[in-house]
Scaffold this motif. Structure first.
Motif, PDB file in Angstrom:
ATOM      1  N   ASP A 132      23.740 -46.457  -4.025  1.00 56.89           N
ATOM      2  CA  ASP A 132      23.230 -46.331  -2.662  1.00 56.89           C
ATOM      3  C   ASP A 132      21.706 -46.264  -2.709  1.00 56.89           C
ATOM      4  OD1 ASP A 132      22.360 -44.497  -0.210  1.00 56.89           O
ATOM      5  OD2 ASP A 132      24.281 -45.433   0.284  1.00 56.89           O
ATOM      6  N   ALA A 133      21.057 -46.890  -1.739  1.00 56.81           N
ATOM      7  CA  ALA A 133      19.592 -46.938  -1.742  1.00 56.81           C
ATOM      8  C   ALA A 133      18.973 -45.547  -1.811  1.00 56.81           C
ATOM      9  CB  ALA A 133      19.095 -47.680  -0.504  1.00 56.81           C
ATOM     10  N   SER A 134      19.604 -44.579  -1.199  1.00 61.28           N
ATOM     11  CA  SER A 134      19.066 -43.220  -1.184  1.00 61.28           C
ATOM     12  C   SER A 134      19.125 -42.550  -2.556  1.00 61.28           C
ATOM     13  CB  SER A 134      19.819 -42.360  -0.168  1.00 61.28           C
ATOM     14  OG  SER A 134      21.194 -42.247  -0.520  1.00 61.28           O
ATOM     15  N   ASN A 135      19.944 -43.090  -3.464  1.00 57.39           N
ATOM     16  CA  ASN A 135      20.086 -42.510  -4.797  1.00 57.39           C
ATOM     17  C   ASN A 135      19.475 -43.370  -5.899  1.00 57.39           C
ATOM     18  OD1 ASN A 135      21.544 -40.178  -4.033  1.00 57.39           O
ATOM     19  ND2 ASN A 135      23.436 -41.375  -3.897  1.00 57.39           N
ATOM     20  N   GLN A 136      18.781 -44.440  -5.524  1.00 54.38           N
ATOM     21  CA  GLN A 136      18.243 -45.348  -6.537  1.00 54.38           C
ATOM     22  C   GLN A 136      17.232 -44.650  -7.450  1.00 54.38           C
ATOM     23  OE1 GLN A 136      15.705 -48.676  -5.299  1.00 54.38           O
ATOM     24  NE2 GLN A 136      16.856 -50.046  -6.651  1.00 54.38           N
ATOM     25  N   ASP A 137      16.329 -43.863  -6.888  1.00 55.81           N
ATOM     26  CA  ASP A 137      15.333 -43.172  -7.709  1.00 55.81           C
ATOM     27  C   ASP A 137      15.981 -42.141  -8.633  1.00 55.81           C
ATOM     28  OD1 ASP A 137      13.292 -44.652  -6.622  1.00 55.81           O
ATOM     29  OD2 ASP A 137      12.705 -43.134  -5.154  1.00 55.81           O
ATOM     30  N   GLU A 138      17.016 -41.457  -8.162  1.00 57.79           N
ATOM     31  CA  GLU A 138      17.729 -40.499  -8.993  1.00 57.79           C
ATOM     32  C   GLU A 138      18.381 -41.206 -10.177  1.00 57.79           C
ATOM     33  OE1 GLU A 138      20.127 -37.361 -10.636  1.00 57.79           O
ATOM     34  OE2 GLU A 138      18.164 -37.473  -9.652  1.00 57.79           O
ATOM     35  N   LEU A 139      18.978 -42.356  -9.927  1.00 57.81           N
ATOM     36  CA  LEU A 139      19.611 -43.103 -11.012  1.00 57.81           C
ATOM     37  C   LEU A 139      18.567 -43.591 -12.006  1.00 57.81           C
ATOM     38  CD1 LEU A 139      22.117 -44.305 -12.298  1.00 57.81           C
ATOM     39  CD2 LEU A 139      21.926 -46.254 -10.747  1.00 57.81           C
ATOM     40  N   ILE A 140      17.438 -44.063 -11.519  1.00 59.15           N
ATOM     41  CA  ILE A 140      16.357 -44.505 -12.412  1.00 59.15           C
ATOM     42  C   ILE A 140      15.907 -43.358 -13.313  1.00 59.15           C
ATOM     43  CG2 ILE A 140      13.915 -45.167 -12.455  1.00 59.15           C
ATOM     44  CD1 ILE A 140      14.544 -46.914  -9.966  1.00 59.15           C
ATOM     45  N   ASP A 141      15.749 -42.181 -12.738  1.00 58.23           N
ATOM     46  CA  ASP A 141      15.294 -41.035 -13.525  1.00 58.23           C
ATOM     47  C   ASP A 141      16.341 -40.626 -14.558  1.00 58.23           C
ATOM     48  OD1 ASP A 141      13.087 -38.896 -13.685  1.00 58.23           O
ATOM     49  OD2 ASP A 141      14.913 -37.690 -13.566  1.00 58.23           O
ATOM     50  N   ALA A 142      17.615 -40.685 -14.177  1.00 59.70           N
ATOM     51  CA  ALA A 142      18.687 -40.318 -15.110  1.00 59.70           C
ATOM     52  C   ALA A 142      18.796 -41.315 -16.255  1.00 59.70           C
ATOM     53  CB  ALA A 142      20.018 -40.218 -14.368  1.00 59.70           C
ATOM     54  N   LEU A 143      18.634 -42.612 -15.955  1.00 58.08           N
ATOM     55  CA  LEU A 143      18.724 -43.638 -16.981  1.00 58.08           C
ATOM     56  C   LEU A 143      17.479 -43.682 -17.854  1.00 58.08           C
ATOM     57  CD1 LEU A 143      20.236 -46.554 -14.880  1.00 58.08           C
ATOM     58  CD2 LEU A 143      21.340 -45.441 -16.830  1.00 58.08           C
ATOM     59  N   GLY A 144      16.321 -43.309 -17.284  1.00 59.33           N
ATOM     60  CA  GLY A 144      15.064 -43.386 -18.009  1.00 59.33           C
ATOM     61  C   GLY A 144      14.660 -42.066 -18.635  1.00 59.33           C
ATOM     62  N   PRO A 145      13.781 -41.288 -17.969  1.00 57.43           N
ATOM     63  CA  PRO A 145      13.341 -40.012 -18.546  1.00 57.43           C
ATOM     64  C   PRO A 145      14.489 -39.087 -18.932  1.00 57.43           C
ATOM     65  CG  PRO A 145      11.976 -40.597 -16.667  1.00 57.43           C
ATOM     66  CD  PRO A 145      13.074 -41.625 -16.723  1.00 57.43           C
ATOM     67  N   GLY A 146      15.591 -39.146 -18.192  1.00 57.91           N
ATOM     68  CA  GLY A 146      16.730 -38.291 -18.506  1.00 57.91           C
ATOM     69  C   GLY A 146      17.374 -38.603 -19.843  1.00 57.91           C
ATOM     70  N   GLN A 147      17.124 -39.824 -20.367  1.00 53.26           N
ATOM     71  CA  GLN A 147      17.718 -40.218 -21.646  1.00 53.26           C
ATOM     72  C   GLN A 147      16.656 -40.469 -22.715  1.00 53.26           C
ATOM     73  OE1 GLN A 147      21.687 -42.042 -21.737  1.00 53.26           O
ATOM     74  NE2 GLN A 147      20.901 -43.312 -20.086  1.00 53.26           N
ATOM     75  N   ALA A 148      15.524 -39.782 -22.593  1.00 50.92           N
ATOM     76  CA  ALA A 148      14.444 -39.973 -23.564  1.00 50.92           C
ATOM     77  C   ALA A 148      14.886 -39.638 -24.979  1.00 50.92           C
ATOM     78  CB  ALA A 148      13.233 -39.126 -23.173  1.00 50.92           C
ATOM     79  N   GLY A 149      15.869 -38.756 -25.120  1.00 47.51           N
ATOM     80  CA  GLY A 149      16.365 -38.397 -26.447  1.00 47.51           C
ATOM     81  C   GLY A 149      17.066 -39.531 -27.161  1.00 47.51           C
ATOM     82  N   MET A 150      17.349 -40.620 -26.453  1.00 45.60           N
ATOM     83  CA  MET A 150      18.008 -41.774 -27.070  1.00 45.60           C
ATOM     84  C   MET A 150      17.177 -42.343 -28.217  1.00 45.60           C
ATOM     85  SD  MET A 150      19.151 -45.374 -25.289  1.00 45.60           S
ATOM     86  CE  MET A 150      19.985 -44.551 -23.934  1.00 45.60           C
ATOM     87  N   LYS A 203      24.546 -35.559 -22.410  1.00 45.71           N
ATOM     88  CA  LYS A 203      25.579 -35.061 -21.509  1.00 45.71           C
ATOM     89  C   LYS A 203      25.048 -34.913 -20.090  1.00 45.71           C
ATOM     90  CE  LYS A 203      28.071 -32.364 -25.030  1.00 45.71           C
ATOM     91  NZ  LYS A 203      28.458 -30.992 -25.435  1.00 45.71           N
ATOM     92  N   LYS A 204      23.873 -34.311 -19.964  1.00 46.74           N
ATOM     93  CA  LYS A 204      23.304 -34.082 -18.631  1.00 46.74           C
ATOM     94  C   LYS A 204      22.956 -35.399 -17.941  1.00 46.74           C
ATOM     95  CE  LYS A 204      21.356 -29.502 -19.617  1.00 46.74           C
ATOM     96  NZ  LYS A 204      20.109 -28.692 -19.752  1.00 46.74           N
ATOM     97  N   ALA A 205      22.371 -36.321 -18.702  1.00 47.36           N
ATOM     98  CA  ALA A 205      22.006 -37.613 -18.124  1.00 47.36           C
ATOM     99  C   ALA A 205      23.237 -38.376 -17.659  1.00 47.36           C
ATOM    100  CB  ALA A 205      21.219 -38.432 -19.138  1.00 47.36           C
ATOM    101  N   GLN A 206      24.304 -38.370 -18.477  1.00 43.82           N
ATOM    102  CA  GLN A 206      25.509 -39.100 -18.109  1.00 43.82           C
ATOM    103  C   GLN A 206      26.164 -38.507 -16.868  1.00 43.82           C
ATOM    104  OE1 GLN A 206      26.488 -42.029 -19.706  1.00 43.82           O
ATOM    105  NE2 GLN A 206      27.668 -42.140 -17.788  1.00 43.82           N
TER     106      GLN A 206
END
Length: 232
Positions: A132-150, A203-206
């Motif tokens: 959903d457009a309203s959640n696009q930034d949240e998804l970007i953050d979860a996929l990006g900075p949220g997974q920096a440990g990758m 776990k948190k990012a997923q």
């Protein structure tokens, strides 16, 4: 050799084609190779062609100077009356996604430049997330900075997160994840790792991704051709 950078601010186009047979994938790659090797379009910067591994299909990762340059290409007679009809005959779906690079990660850390070329031998994973457009930034953050440990995962080479801007063949808002791994075996091991063994950050990012992603579509690829403007 194409370089992907957050700071470059290029328009990044990801053209995804699916088909139903390996021989049709070969035909797709042949047609795409002809186009890429002859490309002289105004504003075109680079193209990198990928061959599907898990499922038949292709991906073309293209950098353009601007959206205006891309629209000139789409409006051209060659694109409308030859390119699209030819691809339409040998594909089961065509998605032309326009994006902005918003996050990169390598073993050297976040917001570092990546290269995409056949010589590196990367096993590439491209995933399209509907959101959903309203959640696009949240998804970007979860996929990006949220997974920096990758970056510490064995065999990890690079990750690009692209913010979907507009598309042909795909409705609604979306985010694209483009990951590079050393090989298939290492990537499969990463995916198959039991959840109880995941690092806490994963776990948190997923959990954040699962909370907002409406649909997830993924395929794996190998890079087979790259060319940039000015190459011989």
């Amino acid at each position: 050799m194409p370089t992907v950078s957050v700071d470059a601010k290029h328009l990044t186009v990801l053209n995804l084609f699916t088909t139903d047979a390996p021989e049709k994938q070969d035909s797709l790659i042949q047609e795409m190779t002809k186009i890429v090797n002859a490309a002289t379009y105004e504003g075109w910067m680079s193209s990198t062609v990928h061959a599907g591994v898990e499922s038949p299909g292709t991906a073309n990762f293209i950098q353009w100077r601007s959206g205006e340059d891309l629209e000139k290409r789409y409006a051209g007679e060659e694109f409308k009356h030859r390119t699209l009809p030819v691809f339409g005959e040998i594909t089961t779906s065509i998605r032309l996604l326009q994006n902005e690079v918003v996050w990169t990660l390598t073993s050297e850390g976040p917001n570092t430049d990546l290269t995409i070329c056949p010589k590196r031998g990367n096993y590439t994973v491209i995933t399209i997330y509907k959101v959903d457009a309203s959640n696009q930034d949240e998804l970007i953050d979860a996929l990006g900075p949220g997974q920096a440990g990758m970056q510490d995962a064995p065999g990890f080479r690079g990750h690009i997160v692209l913010k979907g801007l507009r598309a042909r063949g795909l409705d609604g808002s979306f985010v694209v994840s483009y990951q590079q791994w050393e090989n298939k075996e290492i990537y499969d091991g990463h995916v198959a790792l039991a959840e109880e063994k995941w690092p806490e950050g994963r776990k948190k990012a997923q959990a954040r991704i699962d909370a907002v992603a409406l649909d997830v579509d993924s395929n794996t690829y190998e890079v087979v051709l790259t060319r940039a403007a000015g190459d011989e």
